[in-house]
Design a protein around this motif. Structure first.
Motif, PDB file in Angstrom:
ATOM      1  N   PHE A   1      48.883  11.138 -11.899  1.00  0.00           N
ATOM      2  CA  PHE A   1      48.019  11.323 -11.083  1.00  0.00           C
ATOM      3  C   PHE A   1      49.643  12.229 -10.425  1.00  0.00           C
ATOM      4  N   GLU A   2      49.335  12.503  -8.805  1.00  0.00           N
ATOM      5  CA  GLU A   2      50.615  13.076  -9.043  1.00  0.00           C
ATOM      6  C   GLU A   2      50.446  12.483  -7.652  1.00  0.00           C
ATOM      7  N   MET A   3      51.800  11.669  -6.917  1.00  0.00           N
ATOM      8  CA  MET A   3      51.672  11.761  -5.778  1.00  0.00           C
ATOM      9  C   MET A   3      53.189  12.003  -5.335  1.00  0.00           C
ATOM     10  N   GLN A   4      53.208  12.657  -3.522  1.00  0.00           N
ATOM     11  CA  GLN A   4      54.096  12.620  -2.722  1.00  0.00           C
ATOM     12  C   GLN A   4      54.861  11.279  -2.258  1.00  0.00           C
ATOM     13  N   ARG A   5      56.140  11.945  -1.821  1.00  0.00           N
ATOM     14  CA  ARG A   5      56.802  10.551  -0.882  1.00  0.00           C
ATOM     15  C   ARG A   5      55.598  10.589   0.473  1.00  0.00           C
ATOM     16  N   ASP A   6      55.209  11.708   0.358  1.00  0.00           N
ATOM     17  CA  ASP A   6      54.655  11.255   2.393  1.00  0.00           C
ATOM     18  C   ASP A   6      53.212   9.847   2.061  1.00  0.00           C
ATOM     19  N   ASP A   7      52.519   9.723   0.881  1.00  0.00           N
ATOM     20  CA  ASP A   7      52.023   9.606   0.586  1.00  0.00           C
ATOM     21  C   ASP A   7      52.433   7.837   0.703  1.00  0.00           C
ATOM     22  N   ASN A   8      52.873   6.910  -0.160  1.00  0.00           N
ATOM     23  CA  ASN A   8      53.474   6.504  -0.363  1.00  0.00           C
ATOM     24  C   ASN A   8      55.055   6.318  -0.046  1.00  0.00           C
ATOM     25  N   PRO A   9      56.511   5.963   0.261  1.00  0.00           N
ATOM     26  CA  PRO A   9      57.442   6.394   0.513  1.00  0.00           C
ATOM     27  C   PRO A   9      58.198   5.146  -0.154  1.00  0.00           C
ATOM     28  N   ARG A  10      57.685   4.059   0.030  1.00  0.00           N
ATOM     29  CA  ARG A  10      58.235   2.711  -0.517  1.00  0.00           C
ATOM     30  C   ARG A  10      58.349   3.037  -1.596  1.00  0.00           C
ATOM     31  N   LEU A  11      56.395   3.239  -2.704  1.00  0.00           N
ATOM     32  CA  LEU A  11      56.670   3.115  -3.688  1.00  0.00           C
ATOM     33  C   LEU A  11      57.092   4.420  -4.605  1.00  0.00           C
ATOM     34  N   TYR A  12      57.230   5.971  -4.091  1.00  0.00           N
ATOM     35  CA  TYR A  12      57.885   7.212  -4.751  1.00  0.00           C
ATOM     36  C   TYR A  12      59.448   6.514  -4.065  1.00  0.00           C
ATOM     37  N   ASP A  13      60.072   5.788  -3.772  1.00  0.00           N
ATOM     38  CA  ASP A  13      61.593   5.950  -4.032  1.00  0.00           C
ATOM     39  C   ASP A  13      61.673   4.995  -4.809  1.00  0.00           C
ATOM     40  N   ASP A  14      60.634   3.725  -5.337  1.00  0.00           N
ATOM     41  CA  ASP A  14      61.337   2.891  -6.703  1.00  0.00           C
ATOM     42  C   ASP A  14      60.877   3.704  -7.485  1.00  0.00           C
ATOM     43  N   LEU A  15      60.118   4.836  -8.138  1.00  0.00           N
ATOM     44  CA  LEU A  15      59.722   5.516  -8.906  1.00  0.00           C
ATOM     45  C   LEU A  15      60.485   6.515  -9.184  1.00  0.00           C
ATOM     46  N   VAL A  16      60.710   7.204  -8.514  1.00  0.00           N
ATOM     47  CA  VAL A  16      61.531   8.207  -8.419  1.00  0.00           C
ATOM     48  C   VAL A  16      63.528   8.013  -9.753  1.00  0.00           C
ATOM     49  N   ARG A  17      63.526   6.556  -9.159  1.00  0.00           N
ATOM     50  CA  ARG A  17      64.607   6.278  -9.224  1.00  0.00           C
ATOM     51  C   ARG A  17      64.370   6.154 -11.577  1.00  0.00           C
ATOM     52  N   PHE A  18      63.824   6.605 -11.760  1.00  0.00           N
ATOM     53  CA  PHE A  18      63.691   6.365 -13.674  1.00  0.00           C
ATOM     54  C   PHE A  18      62.986   8.118 -13.666  1.00  0.00           C
ATOM     55  N   ASN A  19      63.645   8.927 -14.829  1.00  0.00           N
ATOM     56  CA  ASN A  19      63.878  10.055 -14.903  1.00  0.00           C
ATOM     57  C   ASN A  19      61.903  10.162 -16.145  1.00  0.00           C
ATOM     58  N   LYS A  20      61.083  11.178 -15.481  1.00  0.00           N
ATOM     59  CA  LYS A  20      60.543  10.440 -16.365  1.00  0.00           C
ATOM     60  C   LYS A  20      60.055  10.588 -17.835  1.00  0.00           C
ATOM     61  N   GLY A  21      58.917   9.809 -17.969  1.00  0.00           N
ATOM     62  CA  GLY A  21      58.539   9.348 -19.207  1.00  0.00           C
ATOM     63  C   GLY A  21      58.518   7.354 -18.762  1.00  0.00           C
ATOM     64  N   PRO A  22      59.217   6.847 -20.188  1.00  0.00           N
ATOM     65  CA  PRO A  22      58.552   5.249 -20.130  1.00  0.00           C
ATOM     66  C   PRO A  22      58.897   4.288 -19.355  1.00  0.00           C
ATOM     67  N   LYS A  23      60.204   4.416 -19.158  1.00  0.00           N
ATOM     68  CA  LYS A  23      60.306   3.844 -17.593  1.00  0.00           C
ATOM     69  C   LYS A  23      59.933   3.798 -17.008  1.00  0.00           C
ATOM     70  N   ARG A  24      59.387   5.164 -15.954  1.00  0.00           N
ATOM     71  CA  ARG A  24      58.713   5.303 -15.141  1.00  0.00           C
ATOM     72  C   ARG A  24      57.784   4.677 -15.238  1.00  0.00           C
ATOM     73  N   VAL A  25      56.801   4.623 -16.365  1.00  0.00           N
ATOM     74  CA  VAL A  25      55.534   4.237 -16.510  1.00  0.00           C
ATOM     75  C   VAL A  25      55.360   2.698 -16.509  1.00  0.00           C
ATOM     76  N   ASN A  26      56.730   2.217 -17.389  1.00  0.00           N
ATOM     77  CA  ASN A  26      56.955   0.655 -17.372  1.00  0.00           C
ATOM     78  C   ASN A  26      56.609  -0.027 -16.140  1.00  0.00           C
ATOM     79  N   ARG A  27      57.964   1.056 -15.128  1.00  0.00           N
ATOM     80  CA  ARG A  27      57.703   0.414 -13.799  1.00  0.00           C
ATOM     81  C   ARG A  27      56.691   0.587 -13.631  1.00  0.00           C
ATOM     82  N   LEU A  28      56.021   1.049 -13.360  1.00  0.00           N
ATOM     83  CA  LEU A  28      54.239   1.539 -12.444  1.00  0.00           C
ATOM     84  C   LEU A  28      53.481   0.531 -12.352  1.00  0.00           C
ATOM     85  N   ARG A  29      53.352   0.003 -14.301  1.00  0.00           N
ATOM     86  CA  ARG A  29      52.374  -0.312 -14.743  1.00  0.00           C
ATOM     87  C   ARG A  29      53.238  -2.488 -14.196  1.00  0.00           C
TER      88      ARG A  29
END
Length: 99
Positions: free
Chosen positions: A15-43
């Motif tokens: 899925f794609e997410m823009q900051r306008d969709d959910n700023p708090r979630l976006y800001d939390d996830l964008v802290r991590f580079n693409k890959g397992p760390k970001r996926v694990n944070r979302l999980r």
């Protein structure tokens, strides 16, 4: 396929997410580079959100000595929707799903 056993195949999400969709979630996830760390944070966030939703549904949100701030009407949990979402993650009971 035996419907009494939980599904064991992986679920893949893209899925794609823009900051306008959910700023708090976006800001939390964008802290991590693409890959397992970001996926694990979302999980992790999804799991914690599910557990919190069950906690709220069971009426455990306010302990007698704790007063939570009043939520605006738009932020209140829809208990019916929460119950349906929680049921989607429950294991089937014996005999359910048999054809």
């Amino acid at each position: 396929m035996n419907t009494n056993q939980p599904a064991t195949e992986p679920i893949r999400l893209l899925f794609e997410m823009q900051r306008d969709d959910n700023p708090r979630l976006y800001d939390d996830l964008v802290r991590f580079n693409k890959g397992p760390k970001r996926v694990n944070r979302l999980r992790f966030l999804a799991h914690e959100g599910l557990m919190a939703q069950r906690w709220l549904e069971q009426g455990l949100a306010v302990a007698p000595q704790i007063q939570l701030p009043r939520m605006e009407a738009a932020n209140r949990v829809n208990v019916q929707a929460a119950r349906q979402t929680n049921q989607a993650f429950d294991l089937p009971e014996d005999g359910e799903g048999d054809a």
